[in-house]
Motif scaffolding. Structure first.
Motif, mmCIF file in Angstrom:
data_model
loop_
_atom_site.group_PDB
_atom_site.id
_atom_site.type_symbol
_atom_site.label_atom_id
_atom_site.label_comp_id
_atom_site.label_asym_id
_atom_site.label_seq_id
_atom_site.Cartn_x
_atom_site.Cartn_y
_atom_site.Cartn_z
ATOM 1 N N PHE A 1 45.059 35.514 44.281
ATOM 2 C CA PHE A 1 44.699 34.763 43.097
ATOM 3 C C PHE A 1 43.675 33.710 43.464
ATOM 4 O O PHE A 1 43.764 33.082 44.510
ATOM 5 C CB PHE A 1 45.932 34.105 42.492
ATOM 6 N N VAL A 2 42.720 33.508 42.597
ATOM 7 C CA VAL A 2 41.670 32.522 42.812
ATOM 8 C C VAL A 2 41.672 31.585 41.613
ATOM 9 O O VAL A 2 41.708 32.040 40.466
ATOM 10 C CB VAL A 2 40.289 33.212 42.939
ATOM 11 N N PRO A 3 41.632 30.259 41.856
ATOM 12 C CA PRO A 3 41.585 29.325 40.720
ATOM 13 C C PRO A 3 40.353 29.575 39.853
ATOM 14 O O PRO A 3 39.289 29.959 40.350
ATOM 15 C CB PRO A 3 41.501 27.949 41.387
ATOM 16 N N VAL A 4 40.495 29.358 38.569
ATOM 17 C CA VAL A 4 39.387 29.530 37.625
ATOM 18 C C VAL A 4 38.201 28.662 38.038
ATOM 19 O O VAL A 4 37.047 29.075 37.920
ATOM 20 C CB VAL A 4 39.849 29.205 36.186
ATOM 21 N N SER A 5 38.473 27.463 38.554
ATOM 22 C CA SER A 5 37.385 26.582 38.965
ATOM 23 C C SER A 5 36.518 27.233 40.039
ATOM 24 O O SER A 5 35.295 27.089 40.027
ATOM 25 C CB SER A 5 37.939 25.245 39.473
ATOM 26 N N VAL A 6 37.132 27.979 40.946
ATOM 27 C CA VAL A 6 36.368 28.667 41.994
ATOM 28 C C VAL A 6 35.554 29.796 41.370
ATOM 29 O O VAL A 6 34.389 29.998 41.723
ATOM 30 C CB VAL A 6 37.316 29.201 43.090
ATOM 31 N N CYS A 7 36.146 30.526 40.443
ATOM 32 C CA CYS A 7 35.414 31.593 39.749
ATOM 33 C C CYS A 7 34.195 31.024 39.026
ATOM 34 O O CYS A 7 33.101 31.585 39.110
ATOM 35 C CB CYS A 7 36.317 32.311 38.751
ATOM 36 N N ARG A 8 34.382 29.918 38.324
ATOM 37 C CA ARG A 8 33.263 29.292 37.617
ATOM 38 C C ARG A 8 32.169 28.865 38.591
ATOM 39 O O ARG A 8 30.986 29.097 38.361
ATOM 40 C CB ARG A 8 33.751 28.076 36.831
ATOM 41 N N GLU A 9 32.579 28.235 39.676
ATOM 42 C CA GLU A 9 31.624 27.725 40.662
ATOM 43 C C GLU A 9 30.828 28.859 41.313
ATOM 44 O O GLU A 9 29.642 28.723 41.572
ATOM 45 C CB GLU A 9 32.375 26.935 41.730
ATOM 46 N N MET A 10 31.484 29.994 41.549
ATOM 47 C CA MET A 10 30.835 31.107 42.226
ATOM 48 C C MET A 10 30.245 32.128 41.263
ATOM 49 O O MET A 10 29.673 33.132 41.686
ATOM 50 C CB MET A 10 31.835 31.794 43.158
ATOM 51 N N GLY A 11 30.394 31.874 39.963
ATOM 52 C CA GLY A 11 29.846 32.798 38.975
ATOM 53 C C GLY A 11 30.599 34.111 38.892
ATOM 54 O O GLY A 11 30.043 35.131 38.504
ATOM 55 N N LEU A 12 31.889 34.090 39.254
ATOM 56 C CA LEU A 12 32.711 35.297 39.205
ATOM 57 C C LEU A 12 33.357 35.445 37.835
ATOM 58 O O LEU A 12 33.709 34.451 37.201
ATOM 59 C CB LEU A 12 33.813 35.220 40.270
ATOM 60 N N PRO A 13 33.529 36.669 37.368
ATOM 61 C CA PRO A 13 34.200 36.857 36.075
ATOM 62 C C PRO A 13 35.687 36.546 36.197
ATOM 63 O O PRO A 13 36.286 36.704 37.257
ATOM 64 C CB PRO A 13 33.979 38.348 35.790
ATOM 65 N N PHE A 14 36.273 36.072 35.115
ATOM 66 C CA PHE A 14 37.707 35.795 35.097
ATOM 67 C C PHE A 14 38.232 35.993 33.694
ATOM 68 O O PHE A 14 37.481 35.965 32.719
ATOM 69 C CB PHE A 14 38.017 34.379 35.607
ATOM 70 N N ILE A 15 39.520 36.218 33.593
ATOM 71 C CA ILE A 15 40.170 36.465 32.299
ATOM 72 C C ILE A 15 40.553 35.125 31.681
ATOM 73 O O ILE A 15 41.182 34.291 32.323
ATOM 74 C CB ILE A 15 41.420 37.345 32.477
ATOM 75 N N THR A 16 40.179 34.926 30.434
ATOM 76 C CA THR A 16 40.494 33.666 29.759
ATOM 77 C C THR A 16 41.682 33.790 28.812
ATOM 78 O O THR A 16 42.089 32.810 28.215
ATOM 79 C CB THR A 16 39.273 33.168 28.964
ATOM 80 N N ASP A 17 42.237 34.983 28.693
ATOM 81 C CA ASP A 17 43.375 35.217 27.810
ATOM 82 C C ASP A 17 44.617 34.525 28.367
ATOM 83 O O ASP A 17 44.984 34.706 29.525
ATOM 84 C CB ASP A 17 43.633 36.712 27.690
ATOM 85 N N ASP A 18 45.281 33.708 27.547
ATOM 86 C CA ASP A 18 46.466 32.960 27.983
ATOM 87 C C ASP A 18 47.612 33.854 28.444
ATOM 88 O O ASP A 18 48.468 33.425 29.211
ATOM 89 C CB ASP A 18 46.969 32.042 26.869
ATOM 90 N N VAL A 19 47.634 35.107 28.001
ATOM 91 C CA VAL A 19 48.683 36.027 28.407
ATOM 92 C C VAL A 19 48.629 36.260 29.917
ATOM 93 O O VAL A 19 49.644 36.476 30.564
ATOM 94 C CB VAL A 19 48.548 37.371 27.655
ATOM 95 N N PHE A 20 47.435 36.192 30.478
ATOM 96 C CA PHE A 20 47.249 36.448 31.898
ATOM 97 C C PHE A 20 47.136 35.173 32.735
ATOM 98 O O PHE A 20 46.895 35.245 33.932
ATOM 99 C CB PHE A 20 45.998 37.300 32.113
#
Length: 59
Positions: A1-20
């Motif tokens: 698992f990678v924190p969303v902040s790291v995904c944002r910083e590195m330009g990686l896609p991430f799921i924004t759906d609260d279910v996940f």
């Protein structure tokens, strides 16, 4: 698992759906008096990272 902040910083896609979204509390031990020097350094690095990312980790 990678924190969303790291995904944002590195330009990686991430799921924004609260279910996940993982929702749990993070606890760090305060019993640091028996750590080796190396363990204490790692403890401080993790603590500083979590504190610096708390705006992204807390929803």
């Amino acid at each position: 698992f990678v924190p969303v902040s790291v995904c944002r910083e590195m330009g990686l896609p991430f799921i924004t759906d609260d279910v996940f979204t993982v929702k749990s509390r993070l606890y760090m031990s305060h019993a640091t008096n028996q750590l080796t020097v190396e363990q204490a350094i790692m403890y401080e690095r993790i603590k500083l990272f979590l504190l610096s990312q708390r705006a992204y980790l807390i929803k």
